[in-house]
Design a protein around this motif. Structure first.
Motif, PDB file in Angstrom:
ATOM      1  N   LYS A 414     -20.306  -0.217  10.453  1.00 59.85           N
ATOM      2  CA  LYS A 414     -20.456   0.591  11.663  1.00 59.85           C
ATOM      3  C   LYS A 414     -21.631   1.560  11.578  1.00 59.85           C
ATOM      4  N   GLY A 415     -22.349   1.531  10.463  1.00 59.15           N
ATOM      5  CA  GLY A 415     -23.473   2.439  10.291  1.00 59.15           C
ATOM      6  C   GLY A 415     -23.054   3.893  10.215  1.00 59.15           C
ATOM      7  N   LEU A 416     -21.843   4.132   9.701  1.00 58.50           N
ATOM      8  CA  LEU A 416     -21.320   5.496   9.596  1.00 58.50           C
ATOM      9  C   LEU A 416     -21.547   6.037   8.182  1.00 58.50           C
ATOM     10  N   ARG A 417     -21.022   7.227   7.923  1.00 61.99           N
ATOM     11  CA  ARG A 417     -21.296   7.865   6.640  1.00 61.99           C
ATOM     12  C   ARG A 417     -20.044   8.139   5.807  1.00 61.99           C
ATOM     13  N   SER A 418     -18.900   8.280   6.493  1.00 60.64           N
ATOM     14  CA  SER A 418     -17.718   8.622   5.705  1.00 60.64           C
ATOM     15  C   SER A 418     -16.436   8.154   6.373  1.00 60.64           C
ATOM     16  N   ILE A 419     -15.398   8.040   5.531  1.00 62.75           N
ATOM     17  CA  ILE A 419     -14.047   7.721   5.987  1.00 62.75           C
ATOM     18  C   ILE A 419     -13.084   8.639   5.254  1.00 62.75           C
ATOM     19  N   GLU A 420     -12.100   9.141   5.994  1.00 62.60           N
ATOM     20  CA  GLU A 420     -11.156  10.106   5.426  1.00 62.60           C
ATOM     21  C   GLU A 420      -9.787   9.852   6.048  1.00 62.60           C
ATOM     22  N   VAL A 421      -8.761   9.829   5.230  1.00 59.78           N
ATOM     23  CA  VAL A 421      -7.423   9.608   5.756  1.00 59.78           C
ATOM     24  C   VAL A 421      -6.972  10.848   6.527  1.00 59.78           C
ATOM     25  N   ARG A 422      -6.266  10.637   7.613  1.00 60.92           N
ATOM     26  CA  ARG A 422      -5.762  11.746   8.424  1.00 60.92           C
ATOM     27  C   ARG A 422      -4.613  12.443   7.685  1.00 60.92           C
ATOM     28  N   ARG A 423      -4.520  13.750   7.883  1.00 53.45           N
ATOM     29  CA  ARG A 423      -3.505  14.531   7.196  1.00 53.45           C
ATOM     30  C   ARG A 423      -2.089  14.063   7.555  1.00 53.45           C
ATOM     31  N   ASP A 424      -1.860  13.782   8.840  1.00 56.58           N
ATOM     32  CA  ASP A 424      -0.522  13.365   9.248  1.00 56.58           C
ATOM     33  C   ASP A 424      -0.171  11.994   8.669  1.00 56.58           C
ATOM     34  N   ALA A 425      -1.166  11.125   8.503  1.00 52.49           N
ATOM     35  CA  ALA A 425      -0.915   9.798   7.917  1.00 52.49           C
ATOM     36  C   ALA A 425      -0.514   9.933   6.455  1.00 52.49           C
ATOM     37  N   GLU A 426      -1.212  10.806   5.735  1.00 52.19           N
ATOM     38  CA  GLU A 426      -0.863  11.029   4.324  1.00 52.19           C
ATOM     39  C   GLU A 426       0.533  11.628   4.207  1.00 52.19           C
ATOM     40  N   ARG A 427       0.849  12.603   5.062  1.00 52.23           N
ATOM     41  CA  ARG A 427       2.167  13.243   5.007  1.00 52.23           C
ATOM     42  C   ARG A 427       3.284  12.249   5.314  1.00 52.23           C
ATOM     43  N   THR A 428       3.059  11.412   6.310  1.00 51.99           N
ATOM     44  CA  THR A 428       4.067  10.409   6.668  1.00 51.99           C
ATOM     45  C   THR A 428       4.289   9.433   5.518  1.00 51.99           C
ATOM     46  N   TYR A 429       3.185   8.990   4.911  1.00 55.64           N
ATOM     47  CA  TYR A 429       3.288   8.058   3.789  1.00 55.64           C
ATOM     48  C   TYR A 429       4.010   8.700   2.604  1.00 55.64           C
ATOM     49  N   THR A 430       3.628   9.934   2.264  1.00 54.55           N
ATOM     50  CA  THR A 430       4.234  10.629   1.126  1.00 54.55           C
ATOM     51  C   THR A 430       5.722  10.858   1.364  1.00 54.55           C
ATOM     52  N   ALA A 431       6.088  11.247   2.593  1.00 55.03           N
ATOM     53  CA  ALA A 431       7.502  11.452   2.908  1.00 55.03           C
ATOM     54  C   ALA A 431       8.282  10.152   2.736  1.00 55.03           C
ATOM     55  N   MET A 432       7.690   9.025   3.146  1.00 58.94           N
ATOM     56  CA  MET A 432       8.349   7.736   2.985  1.00 58.94           C
ATOM     57  C   MET A 432       8.551   7.407   1.506  1.00 58.94           C
ATOM     58  N   ILE A 433       7.527   7.646   0.707  1.00 60.27           N
ATOM     59  CA  ILE A 433       7.598   7.351  -0.732  1.00 60.27           C
ATOM     60  C   ILE A 433       8.755   8.102  -1.376  1.00 60.27           C
ATOM     61  N   HIS A 434       8.863   9.393  -1.122  1.00 56.50           N
ATOM     62  CA  HIS A 434       9.884  10.187  -1.814  1.00 56.50           C
ATOM     63  C   HIS A 434      11.261  10.040  -1.183  1.00 56.50           C
ATOM     64  N   ARG A 435      11.311   9.607   0.073  1.00 57.62           N
ATOM     65  CA  ARG A 435      12.602   9.258   0.676  1.00 57.62           C
ATOM     66  C   ARG A 435      13.144   7.988   0.015  1.00 57.62           C
ATOM     67  N   GLU A 436      12.279   6.996  -0.132  1.00 57.96           N
ATOM     68  CA  GLU A 436      12.689   5.753  -0.785  1.00 57.96           C
ATOM     69  C   GLU A 436      12.993   5.963  -2.266  1.00 57.96           C
ATOM     70  N   MET A 437      12.294   6.913  -2.883  1.00 59.74           N
ATOM     71  CA  MET A 437      12.484   7.164  -4.308  1.00 59.74           C
ATOM     72  C   MET A 437      13.896   7.638  -4.619  1.00 59.74           C
ATOM     73  N   GLN A 438      14.541   8.316  -3.672  1.00 60.22           N
ATOM     74  CA  GLN A 438      15.889   8.835  -3.907  1.00 60.22           C
ATOM     75  C   GLN A 438      16.864   7.719  -4.270  1.00 60.22           C
TER      76      GLN A 438
END
Length: 484
Positions: A414-438
C-alpha cells in the motif's frame, strides 16, 4: 548508521524462520543481529551432557526444511547439525551480525523507523523489527549467602564449561527440571558423588525413543513420507490439549500412568515419596525420560528435597537447611530462565516514549502474542502466551510468520510506513486468552511454575489447540490494526 528494511534480533529457529520467510517473500534487505559470537541459538548454545529435544524430531523441524533424523528424539549434536544445514541451505550466514548485543531500542516517530543500539556494532535503523531472542535465553541463577566465597567451579547448564573435567568429582546440581533431567543421567555414572537439589518434584513420563534404520531414514528423505509422519505425530500430540484443558478424567488417567511409571522405576518408598508431586500432572512442564529415575536411584546420587535445601554456600561447598555441610568441587545451576517477565531483556521505547517495561509492569501481553499498541512495526516471535505444552514450538513460530509477513507485505503493497495493532483489539485478545486459561491445568493445577509471571497470570502458554492459534494467524485482520 546501518539501514535495513527489516532487522531480526536473534539467530535461533525463530530468527532463521523469519529470515527464510522474508527471502521467500522477495524481501532480502534485512540483517540478523546475534549477541553471541556464533550463529544458531538454543541448540548451538546448550551443549550440556545429555542435551536433547523432548518433541519427536520429525515434528521439531521447520516444514520447509525436512531432515533425515537418526532417531525419534534428536540429541544436541544432530540438532546443531540441522541448524547449521538450515543456515547454509538458505545462505543466512552472510546476513548475520555477530557480537551485536542489543542495548536498547527506540521508535523514531518522524522517520517511522526503529533505532536499534548495540554495544559493539553501533546503531541500526529499520522499518520493521522482529524480536526473535526467544523466551529461554536469559538464564536465572538464584542468590544464596556466600556464593562468592566458593572456591570450586560453577556454571549454568546454558553455558556448560567443557574445559572442566567433572569425572571423579563431587558435584551438586541445583534444580530438577527439564535440563537437570537430561544432565543427571549423563553424568551420574562418571562422578564420585552427585547431590541433586530439588525444589519441587516433576511428573515424569517414559521417553519412547528409537533409532531410525537406514530404510526409515531413506523414507524421511521423501517429502510425502516426511509429511505423513509429521501429520501423524502432530495429531497424536494435539489430542493432549483435551486432557490439559477439557477433560479432568483424561488427565487423571495420564497421572495414574505416571504414578505407575514412578513406582516401577523407583522401588525405594522413601525416595519415591520425595519424587511424588502434589499437583496435577501438566501444571508444570512434564519431563519425558526413561533414565532420570534410575539415575536418582544410584548409590552415588543423593536427592535433597526442599526441607533439606541450600541455606548458604562457603569456600568448600554447600550448607543445607538442616545443618549438613557438603564438600563439592562443582556446582551446576540448572535453574531455568526468565521466560515470562523477561521475554525481552533490553529496554524498548515506543511511540511517545512509551516504555515496554511499563506496559508489561502488571504482566506481559500482546495481540496474537506478537504485536502491541504504541509499538508500530514491532513483532515478537514466541511472545506472551505463544508457548505450547503439548507439541512443537516450531509450529507456533511458523504460524506467527503468517501474521508477521502479512503485516509487512500489506504496508509495503500500500506504500505505507507503519502498522500498529489497535488497543481495543489487543485488550479483547488478551481478555480471551486469560478467560480461556482459567480452564487449563496450567492455571488450576495447584502449582506455581515458570509458565506464570510474578503477577500469577500464566504468560508462557497458549490456552488451546495449536491449530486454533494457526487459524488466528492465517490472515491479517485490517480492522484490528492502524495503517499509516
Amino acid at each position: 548508521m546501518h539501514t535495513y528494511a527489516v532487522l531480526i534480533i536473534g539467530s535461533g529457529f525463530g530468527g532463521q524462520c523469519a529470515a527464510v520467510n522474508l527471502l521467500k517473500a522477495g524481501i532480502d534487505d534485512f540483517r540478523i543481529l546475534e549477541r553471541r559470537d556464533f550463529f544458531g541459538g538454543t541448540w548451538c548454545q546448550n551443549t550440556y551432557p545429555g542435551a536433547a529435544v523432548d518433541v519427536p524430531s520429525p515434528l521439531y523441524s521447520l516444514s520447509f526444511a525436512p531432515y533425515r533424523w537418526s532417531q525419534m528424539f534428536a540429541e544436541q549434536a544432530e540438532l546443531r547439525h540441522y541448524t547449521e544445514q538450515l543456515i547454509e541451505q538458505f545462505g543466512l550466514r552472510e546476513r548475520v551480525e555477530l557480537g551485536a548485543d542489543v542495548e536498547r531500542v527506540e521508535w523514531d516517530e518522524a522517520e517511522k523507523r526503529w533505532l536499534v543500539h548495540t554495544r559493539a556494532r553501533g546503531t541500526f535503523r529499520t522499518q520493521f523489527l522482529i524480536n526473535a531472542s526467544g523466551p529461554l535465553s536469559q538464564p536465572v541463577i538464584p542468590h544464596f549467602p556466600g556464593m562468592d566465597r566458593f572456591q570450586g567451579k560453577t556454571f549454568h547448564t546454558n553455558n556448560w564449561d567443557h574445559s572442566y573435567d567433572y569425572r571423579g568429582k563431587r558435584v551438586a546440581i541445583v534444580g530438577s527440571g527439564a535440563s537437570a533431567a537430561q544432565v543427571i543421567p549423563a553424568i551420574a555414572p562418571q562422578v564420585e558423588h552427585l547431590h541433586v537439589f530439588q525444589r519441587t518434584p516433576h511428573w515424569v513420563l517414559p521417553r519412547a525413543d528409537r533409532k531410525f534404520g537406514r530404510f526409515q531414514r531413506w523414507l524421511l528423505g521423501l517429502k510425502p513420507a516426511y509429511k505423513l509422519l509429521r501429520w501423524l505425530i502432530y495429531w497424536q500430540f494435539e489430542t493432549r490439549v483435551i486432557a490439559f484443558k477439557y477433560s479432568r478424567p483424561a488427565i487423571h488417567l495420564v497421572q495414574r500412568h505416571a504414578l505407575r511409571f514412578l513406582k516401577r522405576q523407583v522401588p525405594d518408598p522413601v525416595l519415591r515419596q520425595k519424587l511424588t508431586p502434589d499437583f496435577t500432572i501438566g501444571c508444570k512442564r512434564v519431563l519425558v525420560s526413561s533414565t532420570y529415575y534410575p539415575a536418582l536411584s544410584r548409590a552415588n546420587v543423593t536427592l535433597h528435597s526442599r526441607e533439606h535445601g541450600i541455606a548458604s554456600i562457603d569456600d568448600s561447598g554447600i550448607n543445607t537447611v538442616d545443618g549438613e555441610h557438603l564438600d563439592v568441587d562443582l556446582i551446576v545451576w540448572s535453574t531455568g530462565y526468565d521466560a515470562t517477565d523477561g521475554v525481552i531483556s533490553y529496554p524498548v521505547s515506543g511511540k511517545n516514549a512509551v516504555q515496554l517495561r511499563d506496559v508489561w509492569a502488571e504482566y506481559p501481553r500482546a495481540y496474537l502474542g506478537t504485536s502491541l499498541p504504541d509499538f508500530p512495526n514491532l513483532f515478537i516471535v514466541t511472545g506472551p502466551n505463544t508457548g505450547i505444552g503439548h507439541t512443537s514450538a516450531l509450529f507456533i513460530i511458523e504460524s506467527q510468520m503468517n501474521y508477521i509477513l502479512d503485516c509487512i507485505r500489506t504496508v509495503r503493497a500500500k506504500g505505507l510506513r507503519s502498522i500498529e495493532v489497535r488497543r481495543d483489539a489487543e485488550r479483547t485478545y488478551t481478555a480471551m486468552i486469560h478467560r480461556e486459561m482459567q480452564r487449563t491445568v496450567w492455571k488450576s493445577g495447584g502449582c506455581h511454575s515458570w509458565y506464570q509471571s510474578k503477577s500469577g497470570h500464566v504468560i508462557a502458554m497458549f490456552p488451546g489447540f495449536s491449530f486454533s492459534y494457526h487459524l488466528l494467524t492465517r490472515a491479517l485482520k485490517p480492522a484490528d490494526h492502524i495503517l499509516s
